[in-house]
Design a protein around this motif. Structure first.
Motif, PDB file in Angstrom:
ATOM      1  N   MET A  33       0.624  -1.451  -0.070  1.00  0.00           N
ATOM      2  CA  MET A  33      -0.042   0.016   0.018  1.00  0.00           C
ATOM      3  C   MET A  33       1.138   1.323   0.337  1.00  0.00           C
ATOM      4  O   MET A  33       0.374   2.243  -0.286  1.00  0.00           O
ATOM      5  N   PRO A  34       1.904   0.771   0.515  1.00  0.00           N
ATOM      6  CA  PRO A  34       2.821   2.391   0.439  1.00  0.00           C
ATOM      7  C   PRO A  34       2.660   2.837  -0.510  1.00  0.00           C
ATOM      8  O   PRO A  34       3.725   4.064  -1.512  1.00  0.00           O
ATOM      9  N   MET A  35       3.470   2.238  -1.635  1.00  0.00           N
ATOM     10  CA  MET A  35       3.840   2.034  -3.255  1.00  0.00           C
ATOM     11  C   MET A  35       2.587   2.733  -3.837  1.00  0.00           C
ATOM     12  O   MET A  35       2.906   3.384  -4.893  1.00  0.00           O
ATOM     13  N   VAL A  36       1.886   2.179  -3.168  1.00  0.00           N
ATOM     14  CA  VAL A  36       0.414   2.514  -4.154  1.00  0.00           C
ATOM     15  C   VAL A  36       0.329   4.118  -4.292  1.00  0.00           C
ATOM     16  O   VAL A  36       0.135   5.242  -4.024  1.00  0.00           O
ATOM     17  N   PHE A  37       0.705   4.489  -2.390  1.00  0.00           N
ATOM     18  CA  PHE A  37       0.604   6.098  -2.091  1.00  0.00           C
ATOM     19  C   PHE A  37       1.646   6.576  -2.628  1.00  0.00           C
ATOM     20  O   PHE A  37       0.734   7.844  -2.751  1.00  0.00           O
ATOM     21  N   GLY A  38       2.435   5.769  -3.507  1.00  0.00           N
ATOM     22  CA  GLY A  38       3.482   6.677  -3.419  1.00  0.00           C
ATOM     23  C   GLY A  38       3.319   7.335  -4.982  1.00  0.00           C
ATOM     24  O   GLY A  38       3.415   8.417  -5.424  1.00  0.00           O
ATOM     25  N   CYS A  39       2.767   6.128  -5.010  1.00  0.00           N
ATOM     26  CA  CYS A  39       2.452   6.313  -6.974  1.00  0.00           C
ATOM     27  C   CYS A  39       1.218   7.291  -7.349  1.00  0.00           C
ATOM     28  O   CYS A  39       1.131   8.454  -7.384  1.00  0.00           O
ATOM     29  N   ALA A  40       0.390   7.531  -6.270  1.00  0.00           N
ATOM     30  CA  ALA A  40      -0.637   8.549  -5.898  1.00  0.00           C
ATOM     31  C   ALA A  40      -0.050  10.183  -5.588  1.00  0.00           C
ATOM     32  O   ALA A  40      -0.159  10.832  -6.985  1.00  0.00           O
ATOM     33  N   MET A  42       2.887  11.108  -6.762  1.00  0.00           N
ATOM     34  CA  MET A  42       3.317  11.219  -7.995  1.00  0.00           C
ATOM     35  C   MET A  42       2.734  11.400  -8.836  1.00  0.00           C
ATOM     36  O   MET A  42       2.842  13.379  -9.989  1.00  0.00           O
ATOM     37  N   GLY A  43       1.098  11.198  -8.612  1.00  0.00           N
ATOM     38  CA  GLY A  43      -0.182  11.301 -10.071  1.00  0.00           C
ATOM     39  C   GLY A  43      -0.567  12.419  -9.562  1.00  0.00           C
ATOM     40  O   GLY A  43      -0.702  13.275 -11.084  1.00  0.00           O
ATOM     41  N   ILE A  44      -0.934  12.916  -8.475  1.00  0.00           N
ATOM     42  CA  ILE A  44      -1.107  14.501  -7.717  1.00  0.00           C
ATOM     43  C   ILE A  44      -0.497  15.388  -8.053  1.00  0.00           C
ATOM     44  O   ILE A  44      -0.522  16.134  -8.289  1.00  0.00           O
ATOM     45  N   GLY A  45       1.441  15.046  -8.544  1.00  0.00           N
ATOM     46  CA  GLY A  45       2.070  16.178  -8.635  1.00  0.00           C
ATOM     47  C   GLY A  45       1.902  16.451  -9.798  1.00  0.00           C
ATOM     48  O   GLY A  45       1.830  17.822 -10.604  1.00  0.00           O
ATOM     49  N   VAL A  46       2.205  15.252 -10.638  1.00  0.00           N
ATOM     50  CA  VAL A  46       2.000  15.279 -12.069  1.00  0.00           C
ATOM     51  C   VAL A  46       0.893  17.007 -12.641  1.00  0.00           C
ATOM     52  O   VAL A  46       1.161  17.027 -13.606  1.00  0.00           O
ATOM     53  N   ALA A  47       0.106  16.417 -11.670  1.00  0.00           N
ATOM     54  CA  ALA A  47      -1.094  16.550 -11.923  1.00  0.00           C
ATOM     55  C   ALA A  47      -1.175  18.858 -11.715  1.00  0.00           C
ATOM     56  O   ALA A  47      -1.698  19.323 -12.496  1.00  0.00           O
ATOM     57  N   GLY A 197       3.433  20.636  -6.763  1.00  0.00           N
ATOM     58  CA  GLY A 197       3.311  19.836  -8.171  1.00  0.00           C
ATOM     59  C   GLY A 197       4.391  18.648  -7.280  1.00  0.00           C
ATOM     60  O   GLY A 197       4.870  17.358  -7.380  1.00  0.00           O
ATOM     61  N   LEU A 198       5.992  19.287  -7.905  1.00  0.00           N
ATOM     62  CA  LEU A 198       6.823  19.123  -8.003  1.00  0.00           C
ATOM     63  C   LEU A 198       7.999  18.120  -6.682  1.00  0.00           C
ATOM     64  O   LEU A 198       8.092  17.556  -7.139  1.00  0.00           O
ATOM     65  N   ILE A 199       6.877  19.441  -5.532  1.00  0.00           N
ATOM     66  CA  ILE A 199       7.989  17.927  -4.190  1.00  0.00           C
ATOM     67  C   ILE A 199       6.689  17.174  -3.896  1.00  0.00           C
ATOM     68  O   ILE A 199       7.226  16.130  -3.574  1.00  0.00           O
TER      69      ILE A 199
END
Length: 237
Positions: A33-40, A42-47, A197-199
């Motif tokens: 799950m932490p991997m999923v949260f990390g992916c989320a 990154m996705g929020i950051g890109v958006a 977003g970059l952070i």
């Protein structure tokens, strides 16, 4: 002021529940799950990054802000405080997880940024301060309530102390929103979003263990980006 307190309560309850359950949670759940949260993250950051209006002041704020963070050793200070808090908490509670001190501090800093200075928290606080609508922070509270137990099952009860900086940041933004937002423009807010977003993107990489960005040292960039964006728009843009 409703949202900051609701968000703080959700984080605290989720942290306590996760730390109490600890190893009793399924190992695959705690690992994946932490991997999923990390992916989320990154996705929020890109958006958030794609909203950028003036890239130059955003990059300048990130570079100068991180340099300032490195010079004052912001992340080191946070790690020392987290290490002390962990020691105090584990004197009265059973340690959760088997992380070394180095692993604990590394993960704690990334989780702190995720909970305390995420884009949704920053904008939600400012939005409620201006409009009185706590919807965004309530949505964040729901997410934090399910995210916190996973991290707390790994890091222990220490995650619960993040309620203090989270509430401090959100309350400050709420109270200052009426003073800050009238001085901004949509372009300035877009650049602020891009910097955040970059952070968030760097935080996602760190949570996933891909690259250990100094995310805490990058936080001062959020203070610099608005005035730099305003100056760029006035003299260049």
């Amino acid at each position: 002021m409703i949202g900051p307190f609701v968000n703080g309560g959700a984080l605290l309850l989720g942290s306590l529940a996760g730390a109490f359950l600890g190893p009793r949670l399924d190992k695959n759940l705690r690992n994946h799950m932490p991997m999923v949260f990390g992916c989320a993250s990154m996705g929020i950051g890109v958006a958030m990054v794609v909203k950028v209006k003036f890239l130059a002041p955003v990059v300048l704020a990130l570079v100068v802000g991180t340099l300032l963070g490195e010079l004052v050793r912001l992340e080191t200070g946070i790690q020392k405080a987290a290490g002390s808090a962990r020691g105090l908490i584990e004197k009265i509670a059973t340690p959760s997880g088997d992380l070394s001190q180095e692993e604990f501090l590394d993960k704690f800093v990334a989780v702190m940024v995720l909970f305390c200075v995420s884009g949704m928290g920053v904008y939600g606080s400012m939005n409620e301060g201006m409009t009185g609508d706590p919807t965004l922070l309530i949505v964040k509270s729901i997410l934090d309530f399910f995210t916190a137990p996973i991290f707390a099952s790994i890091l222990g009860y220490t995650v619960g102390i993040l309620v203090i900086p989270q509430l401090a940041v959100q309350a400050t933004l709420y109270l200052c929103a009426a003073l800050i937002l009238p001085l901004t423009t949509p372009d300035i807010m877009a650049d602020f979003s891009a910097c955040g977003g970059l952070i968030m993107l760097a935080t996602g990489f760190r949570i996933c263990g891909i690259k250990q960005f100094p995310v805490a040292n990058m936080i001062p960039a959020l203070i610099l980006v608005m005035p730099l964006s305003a100056l760029w728009a006035h003299f260049v843009g």
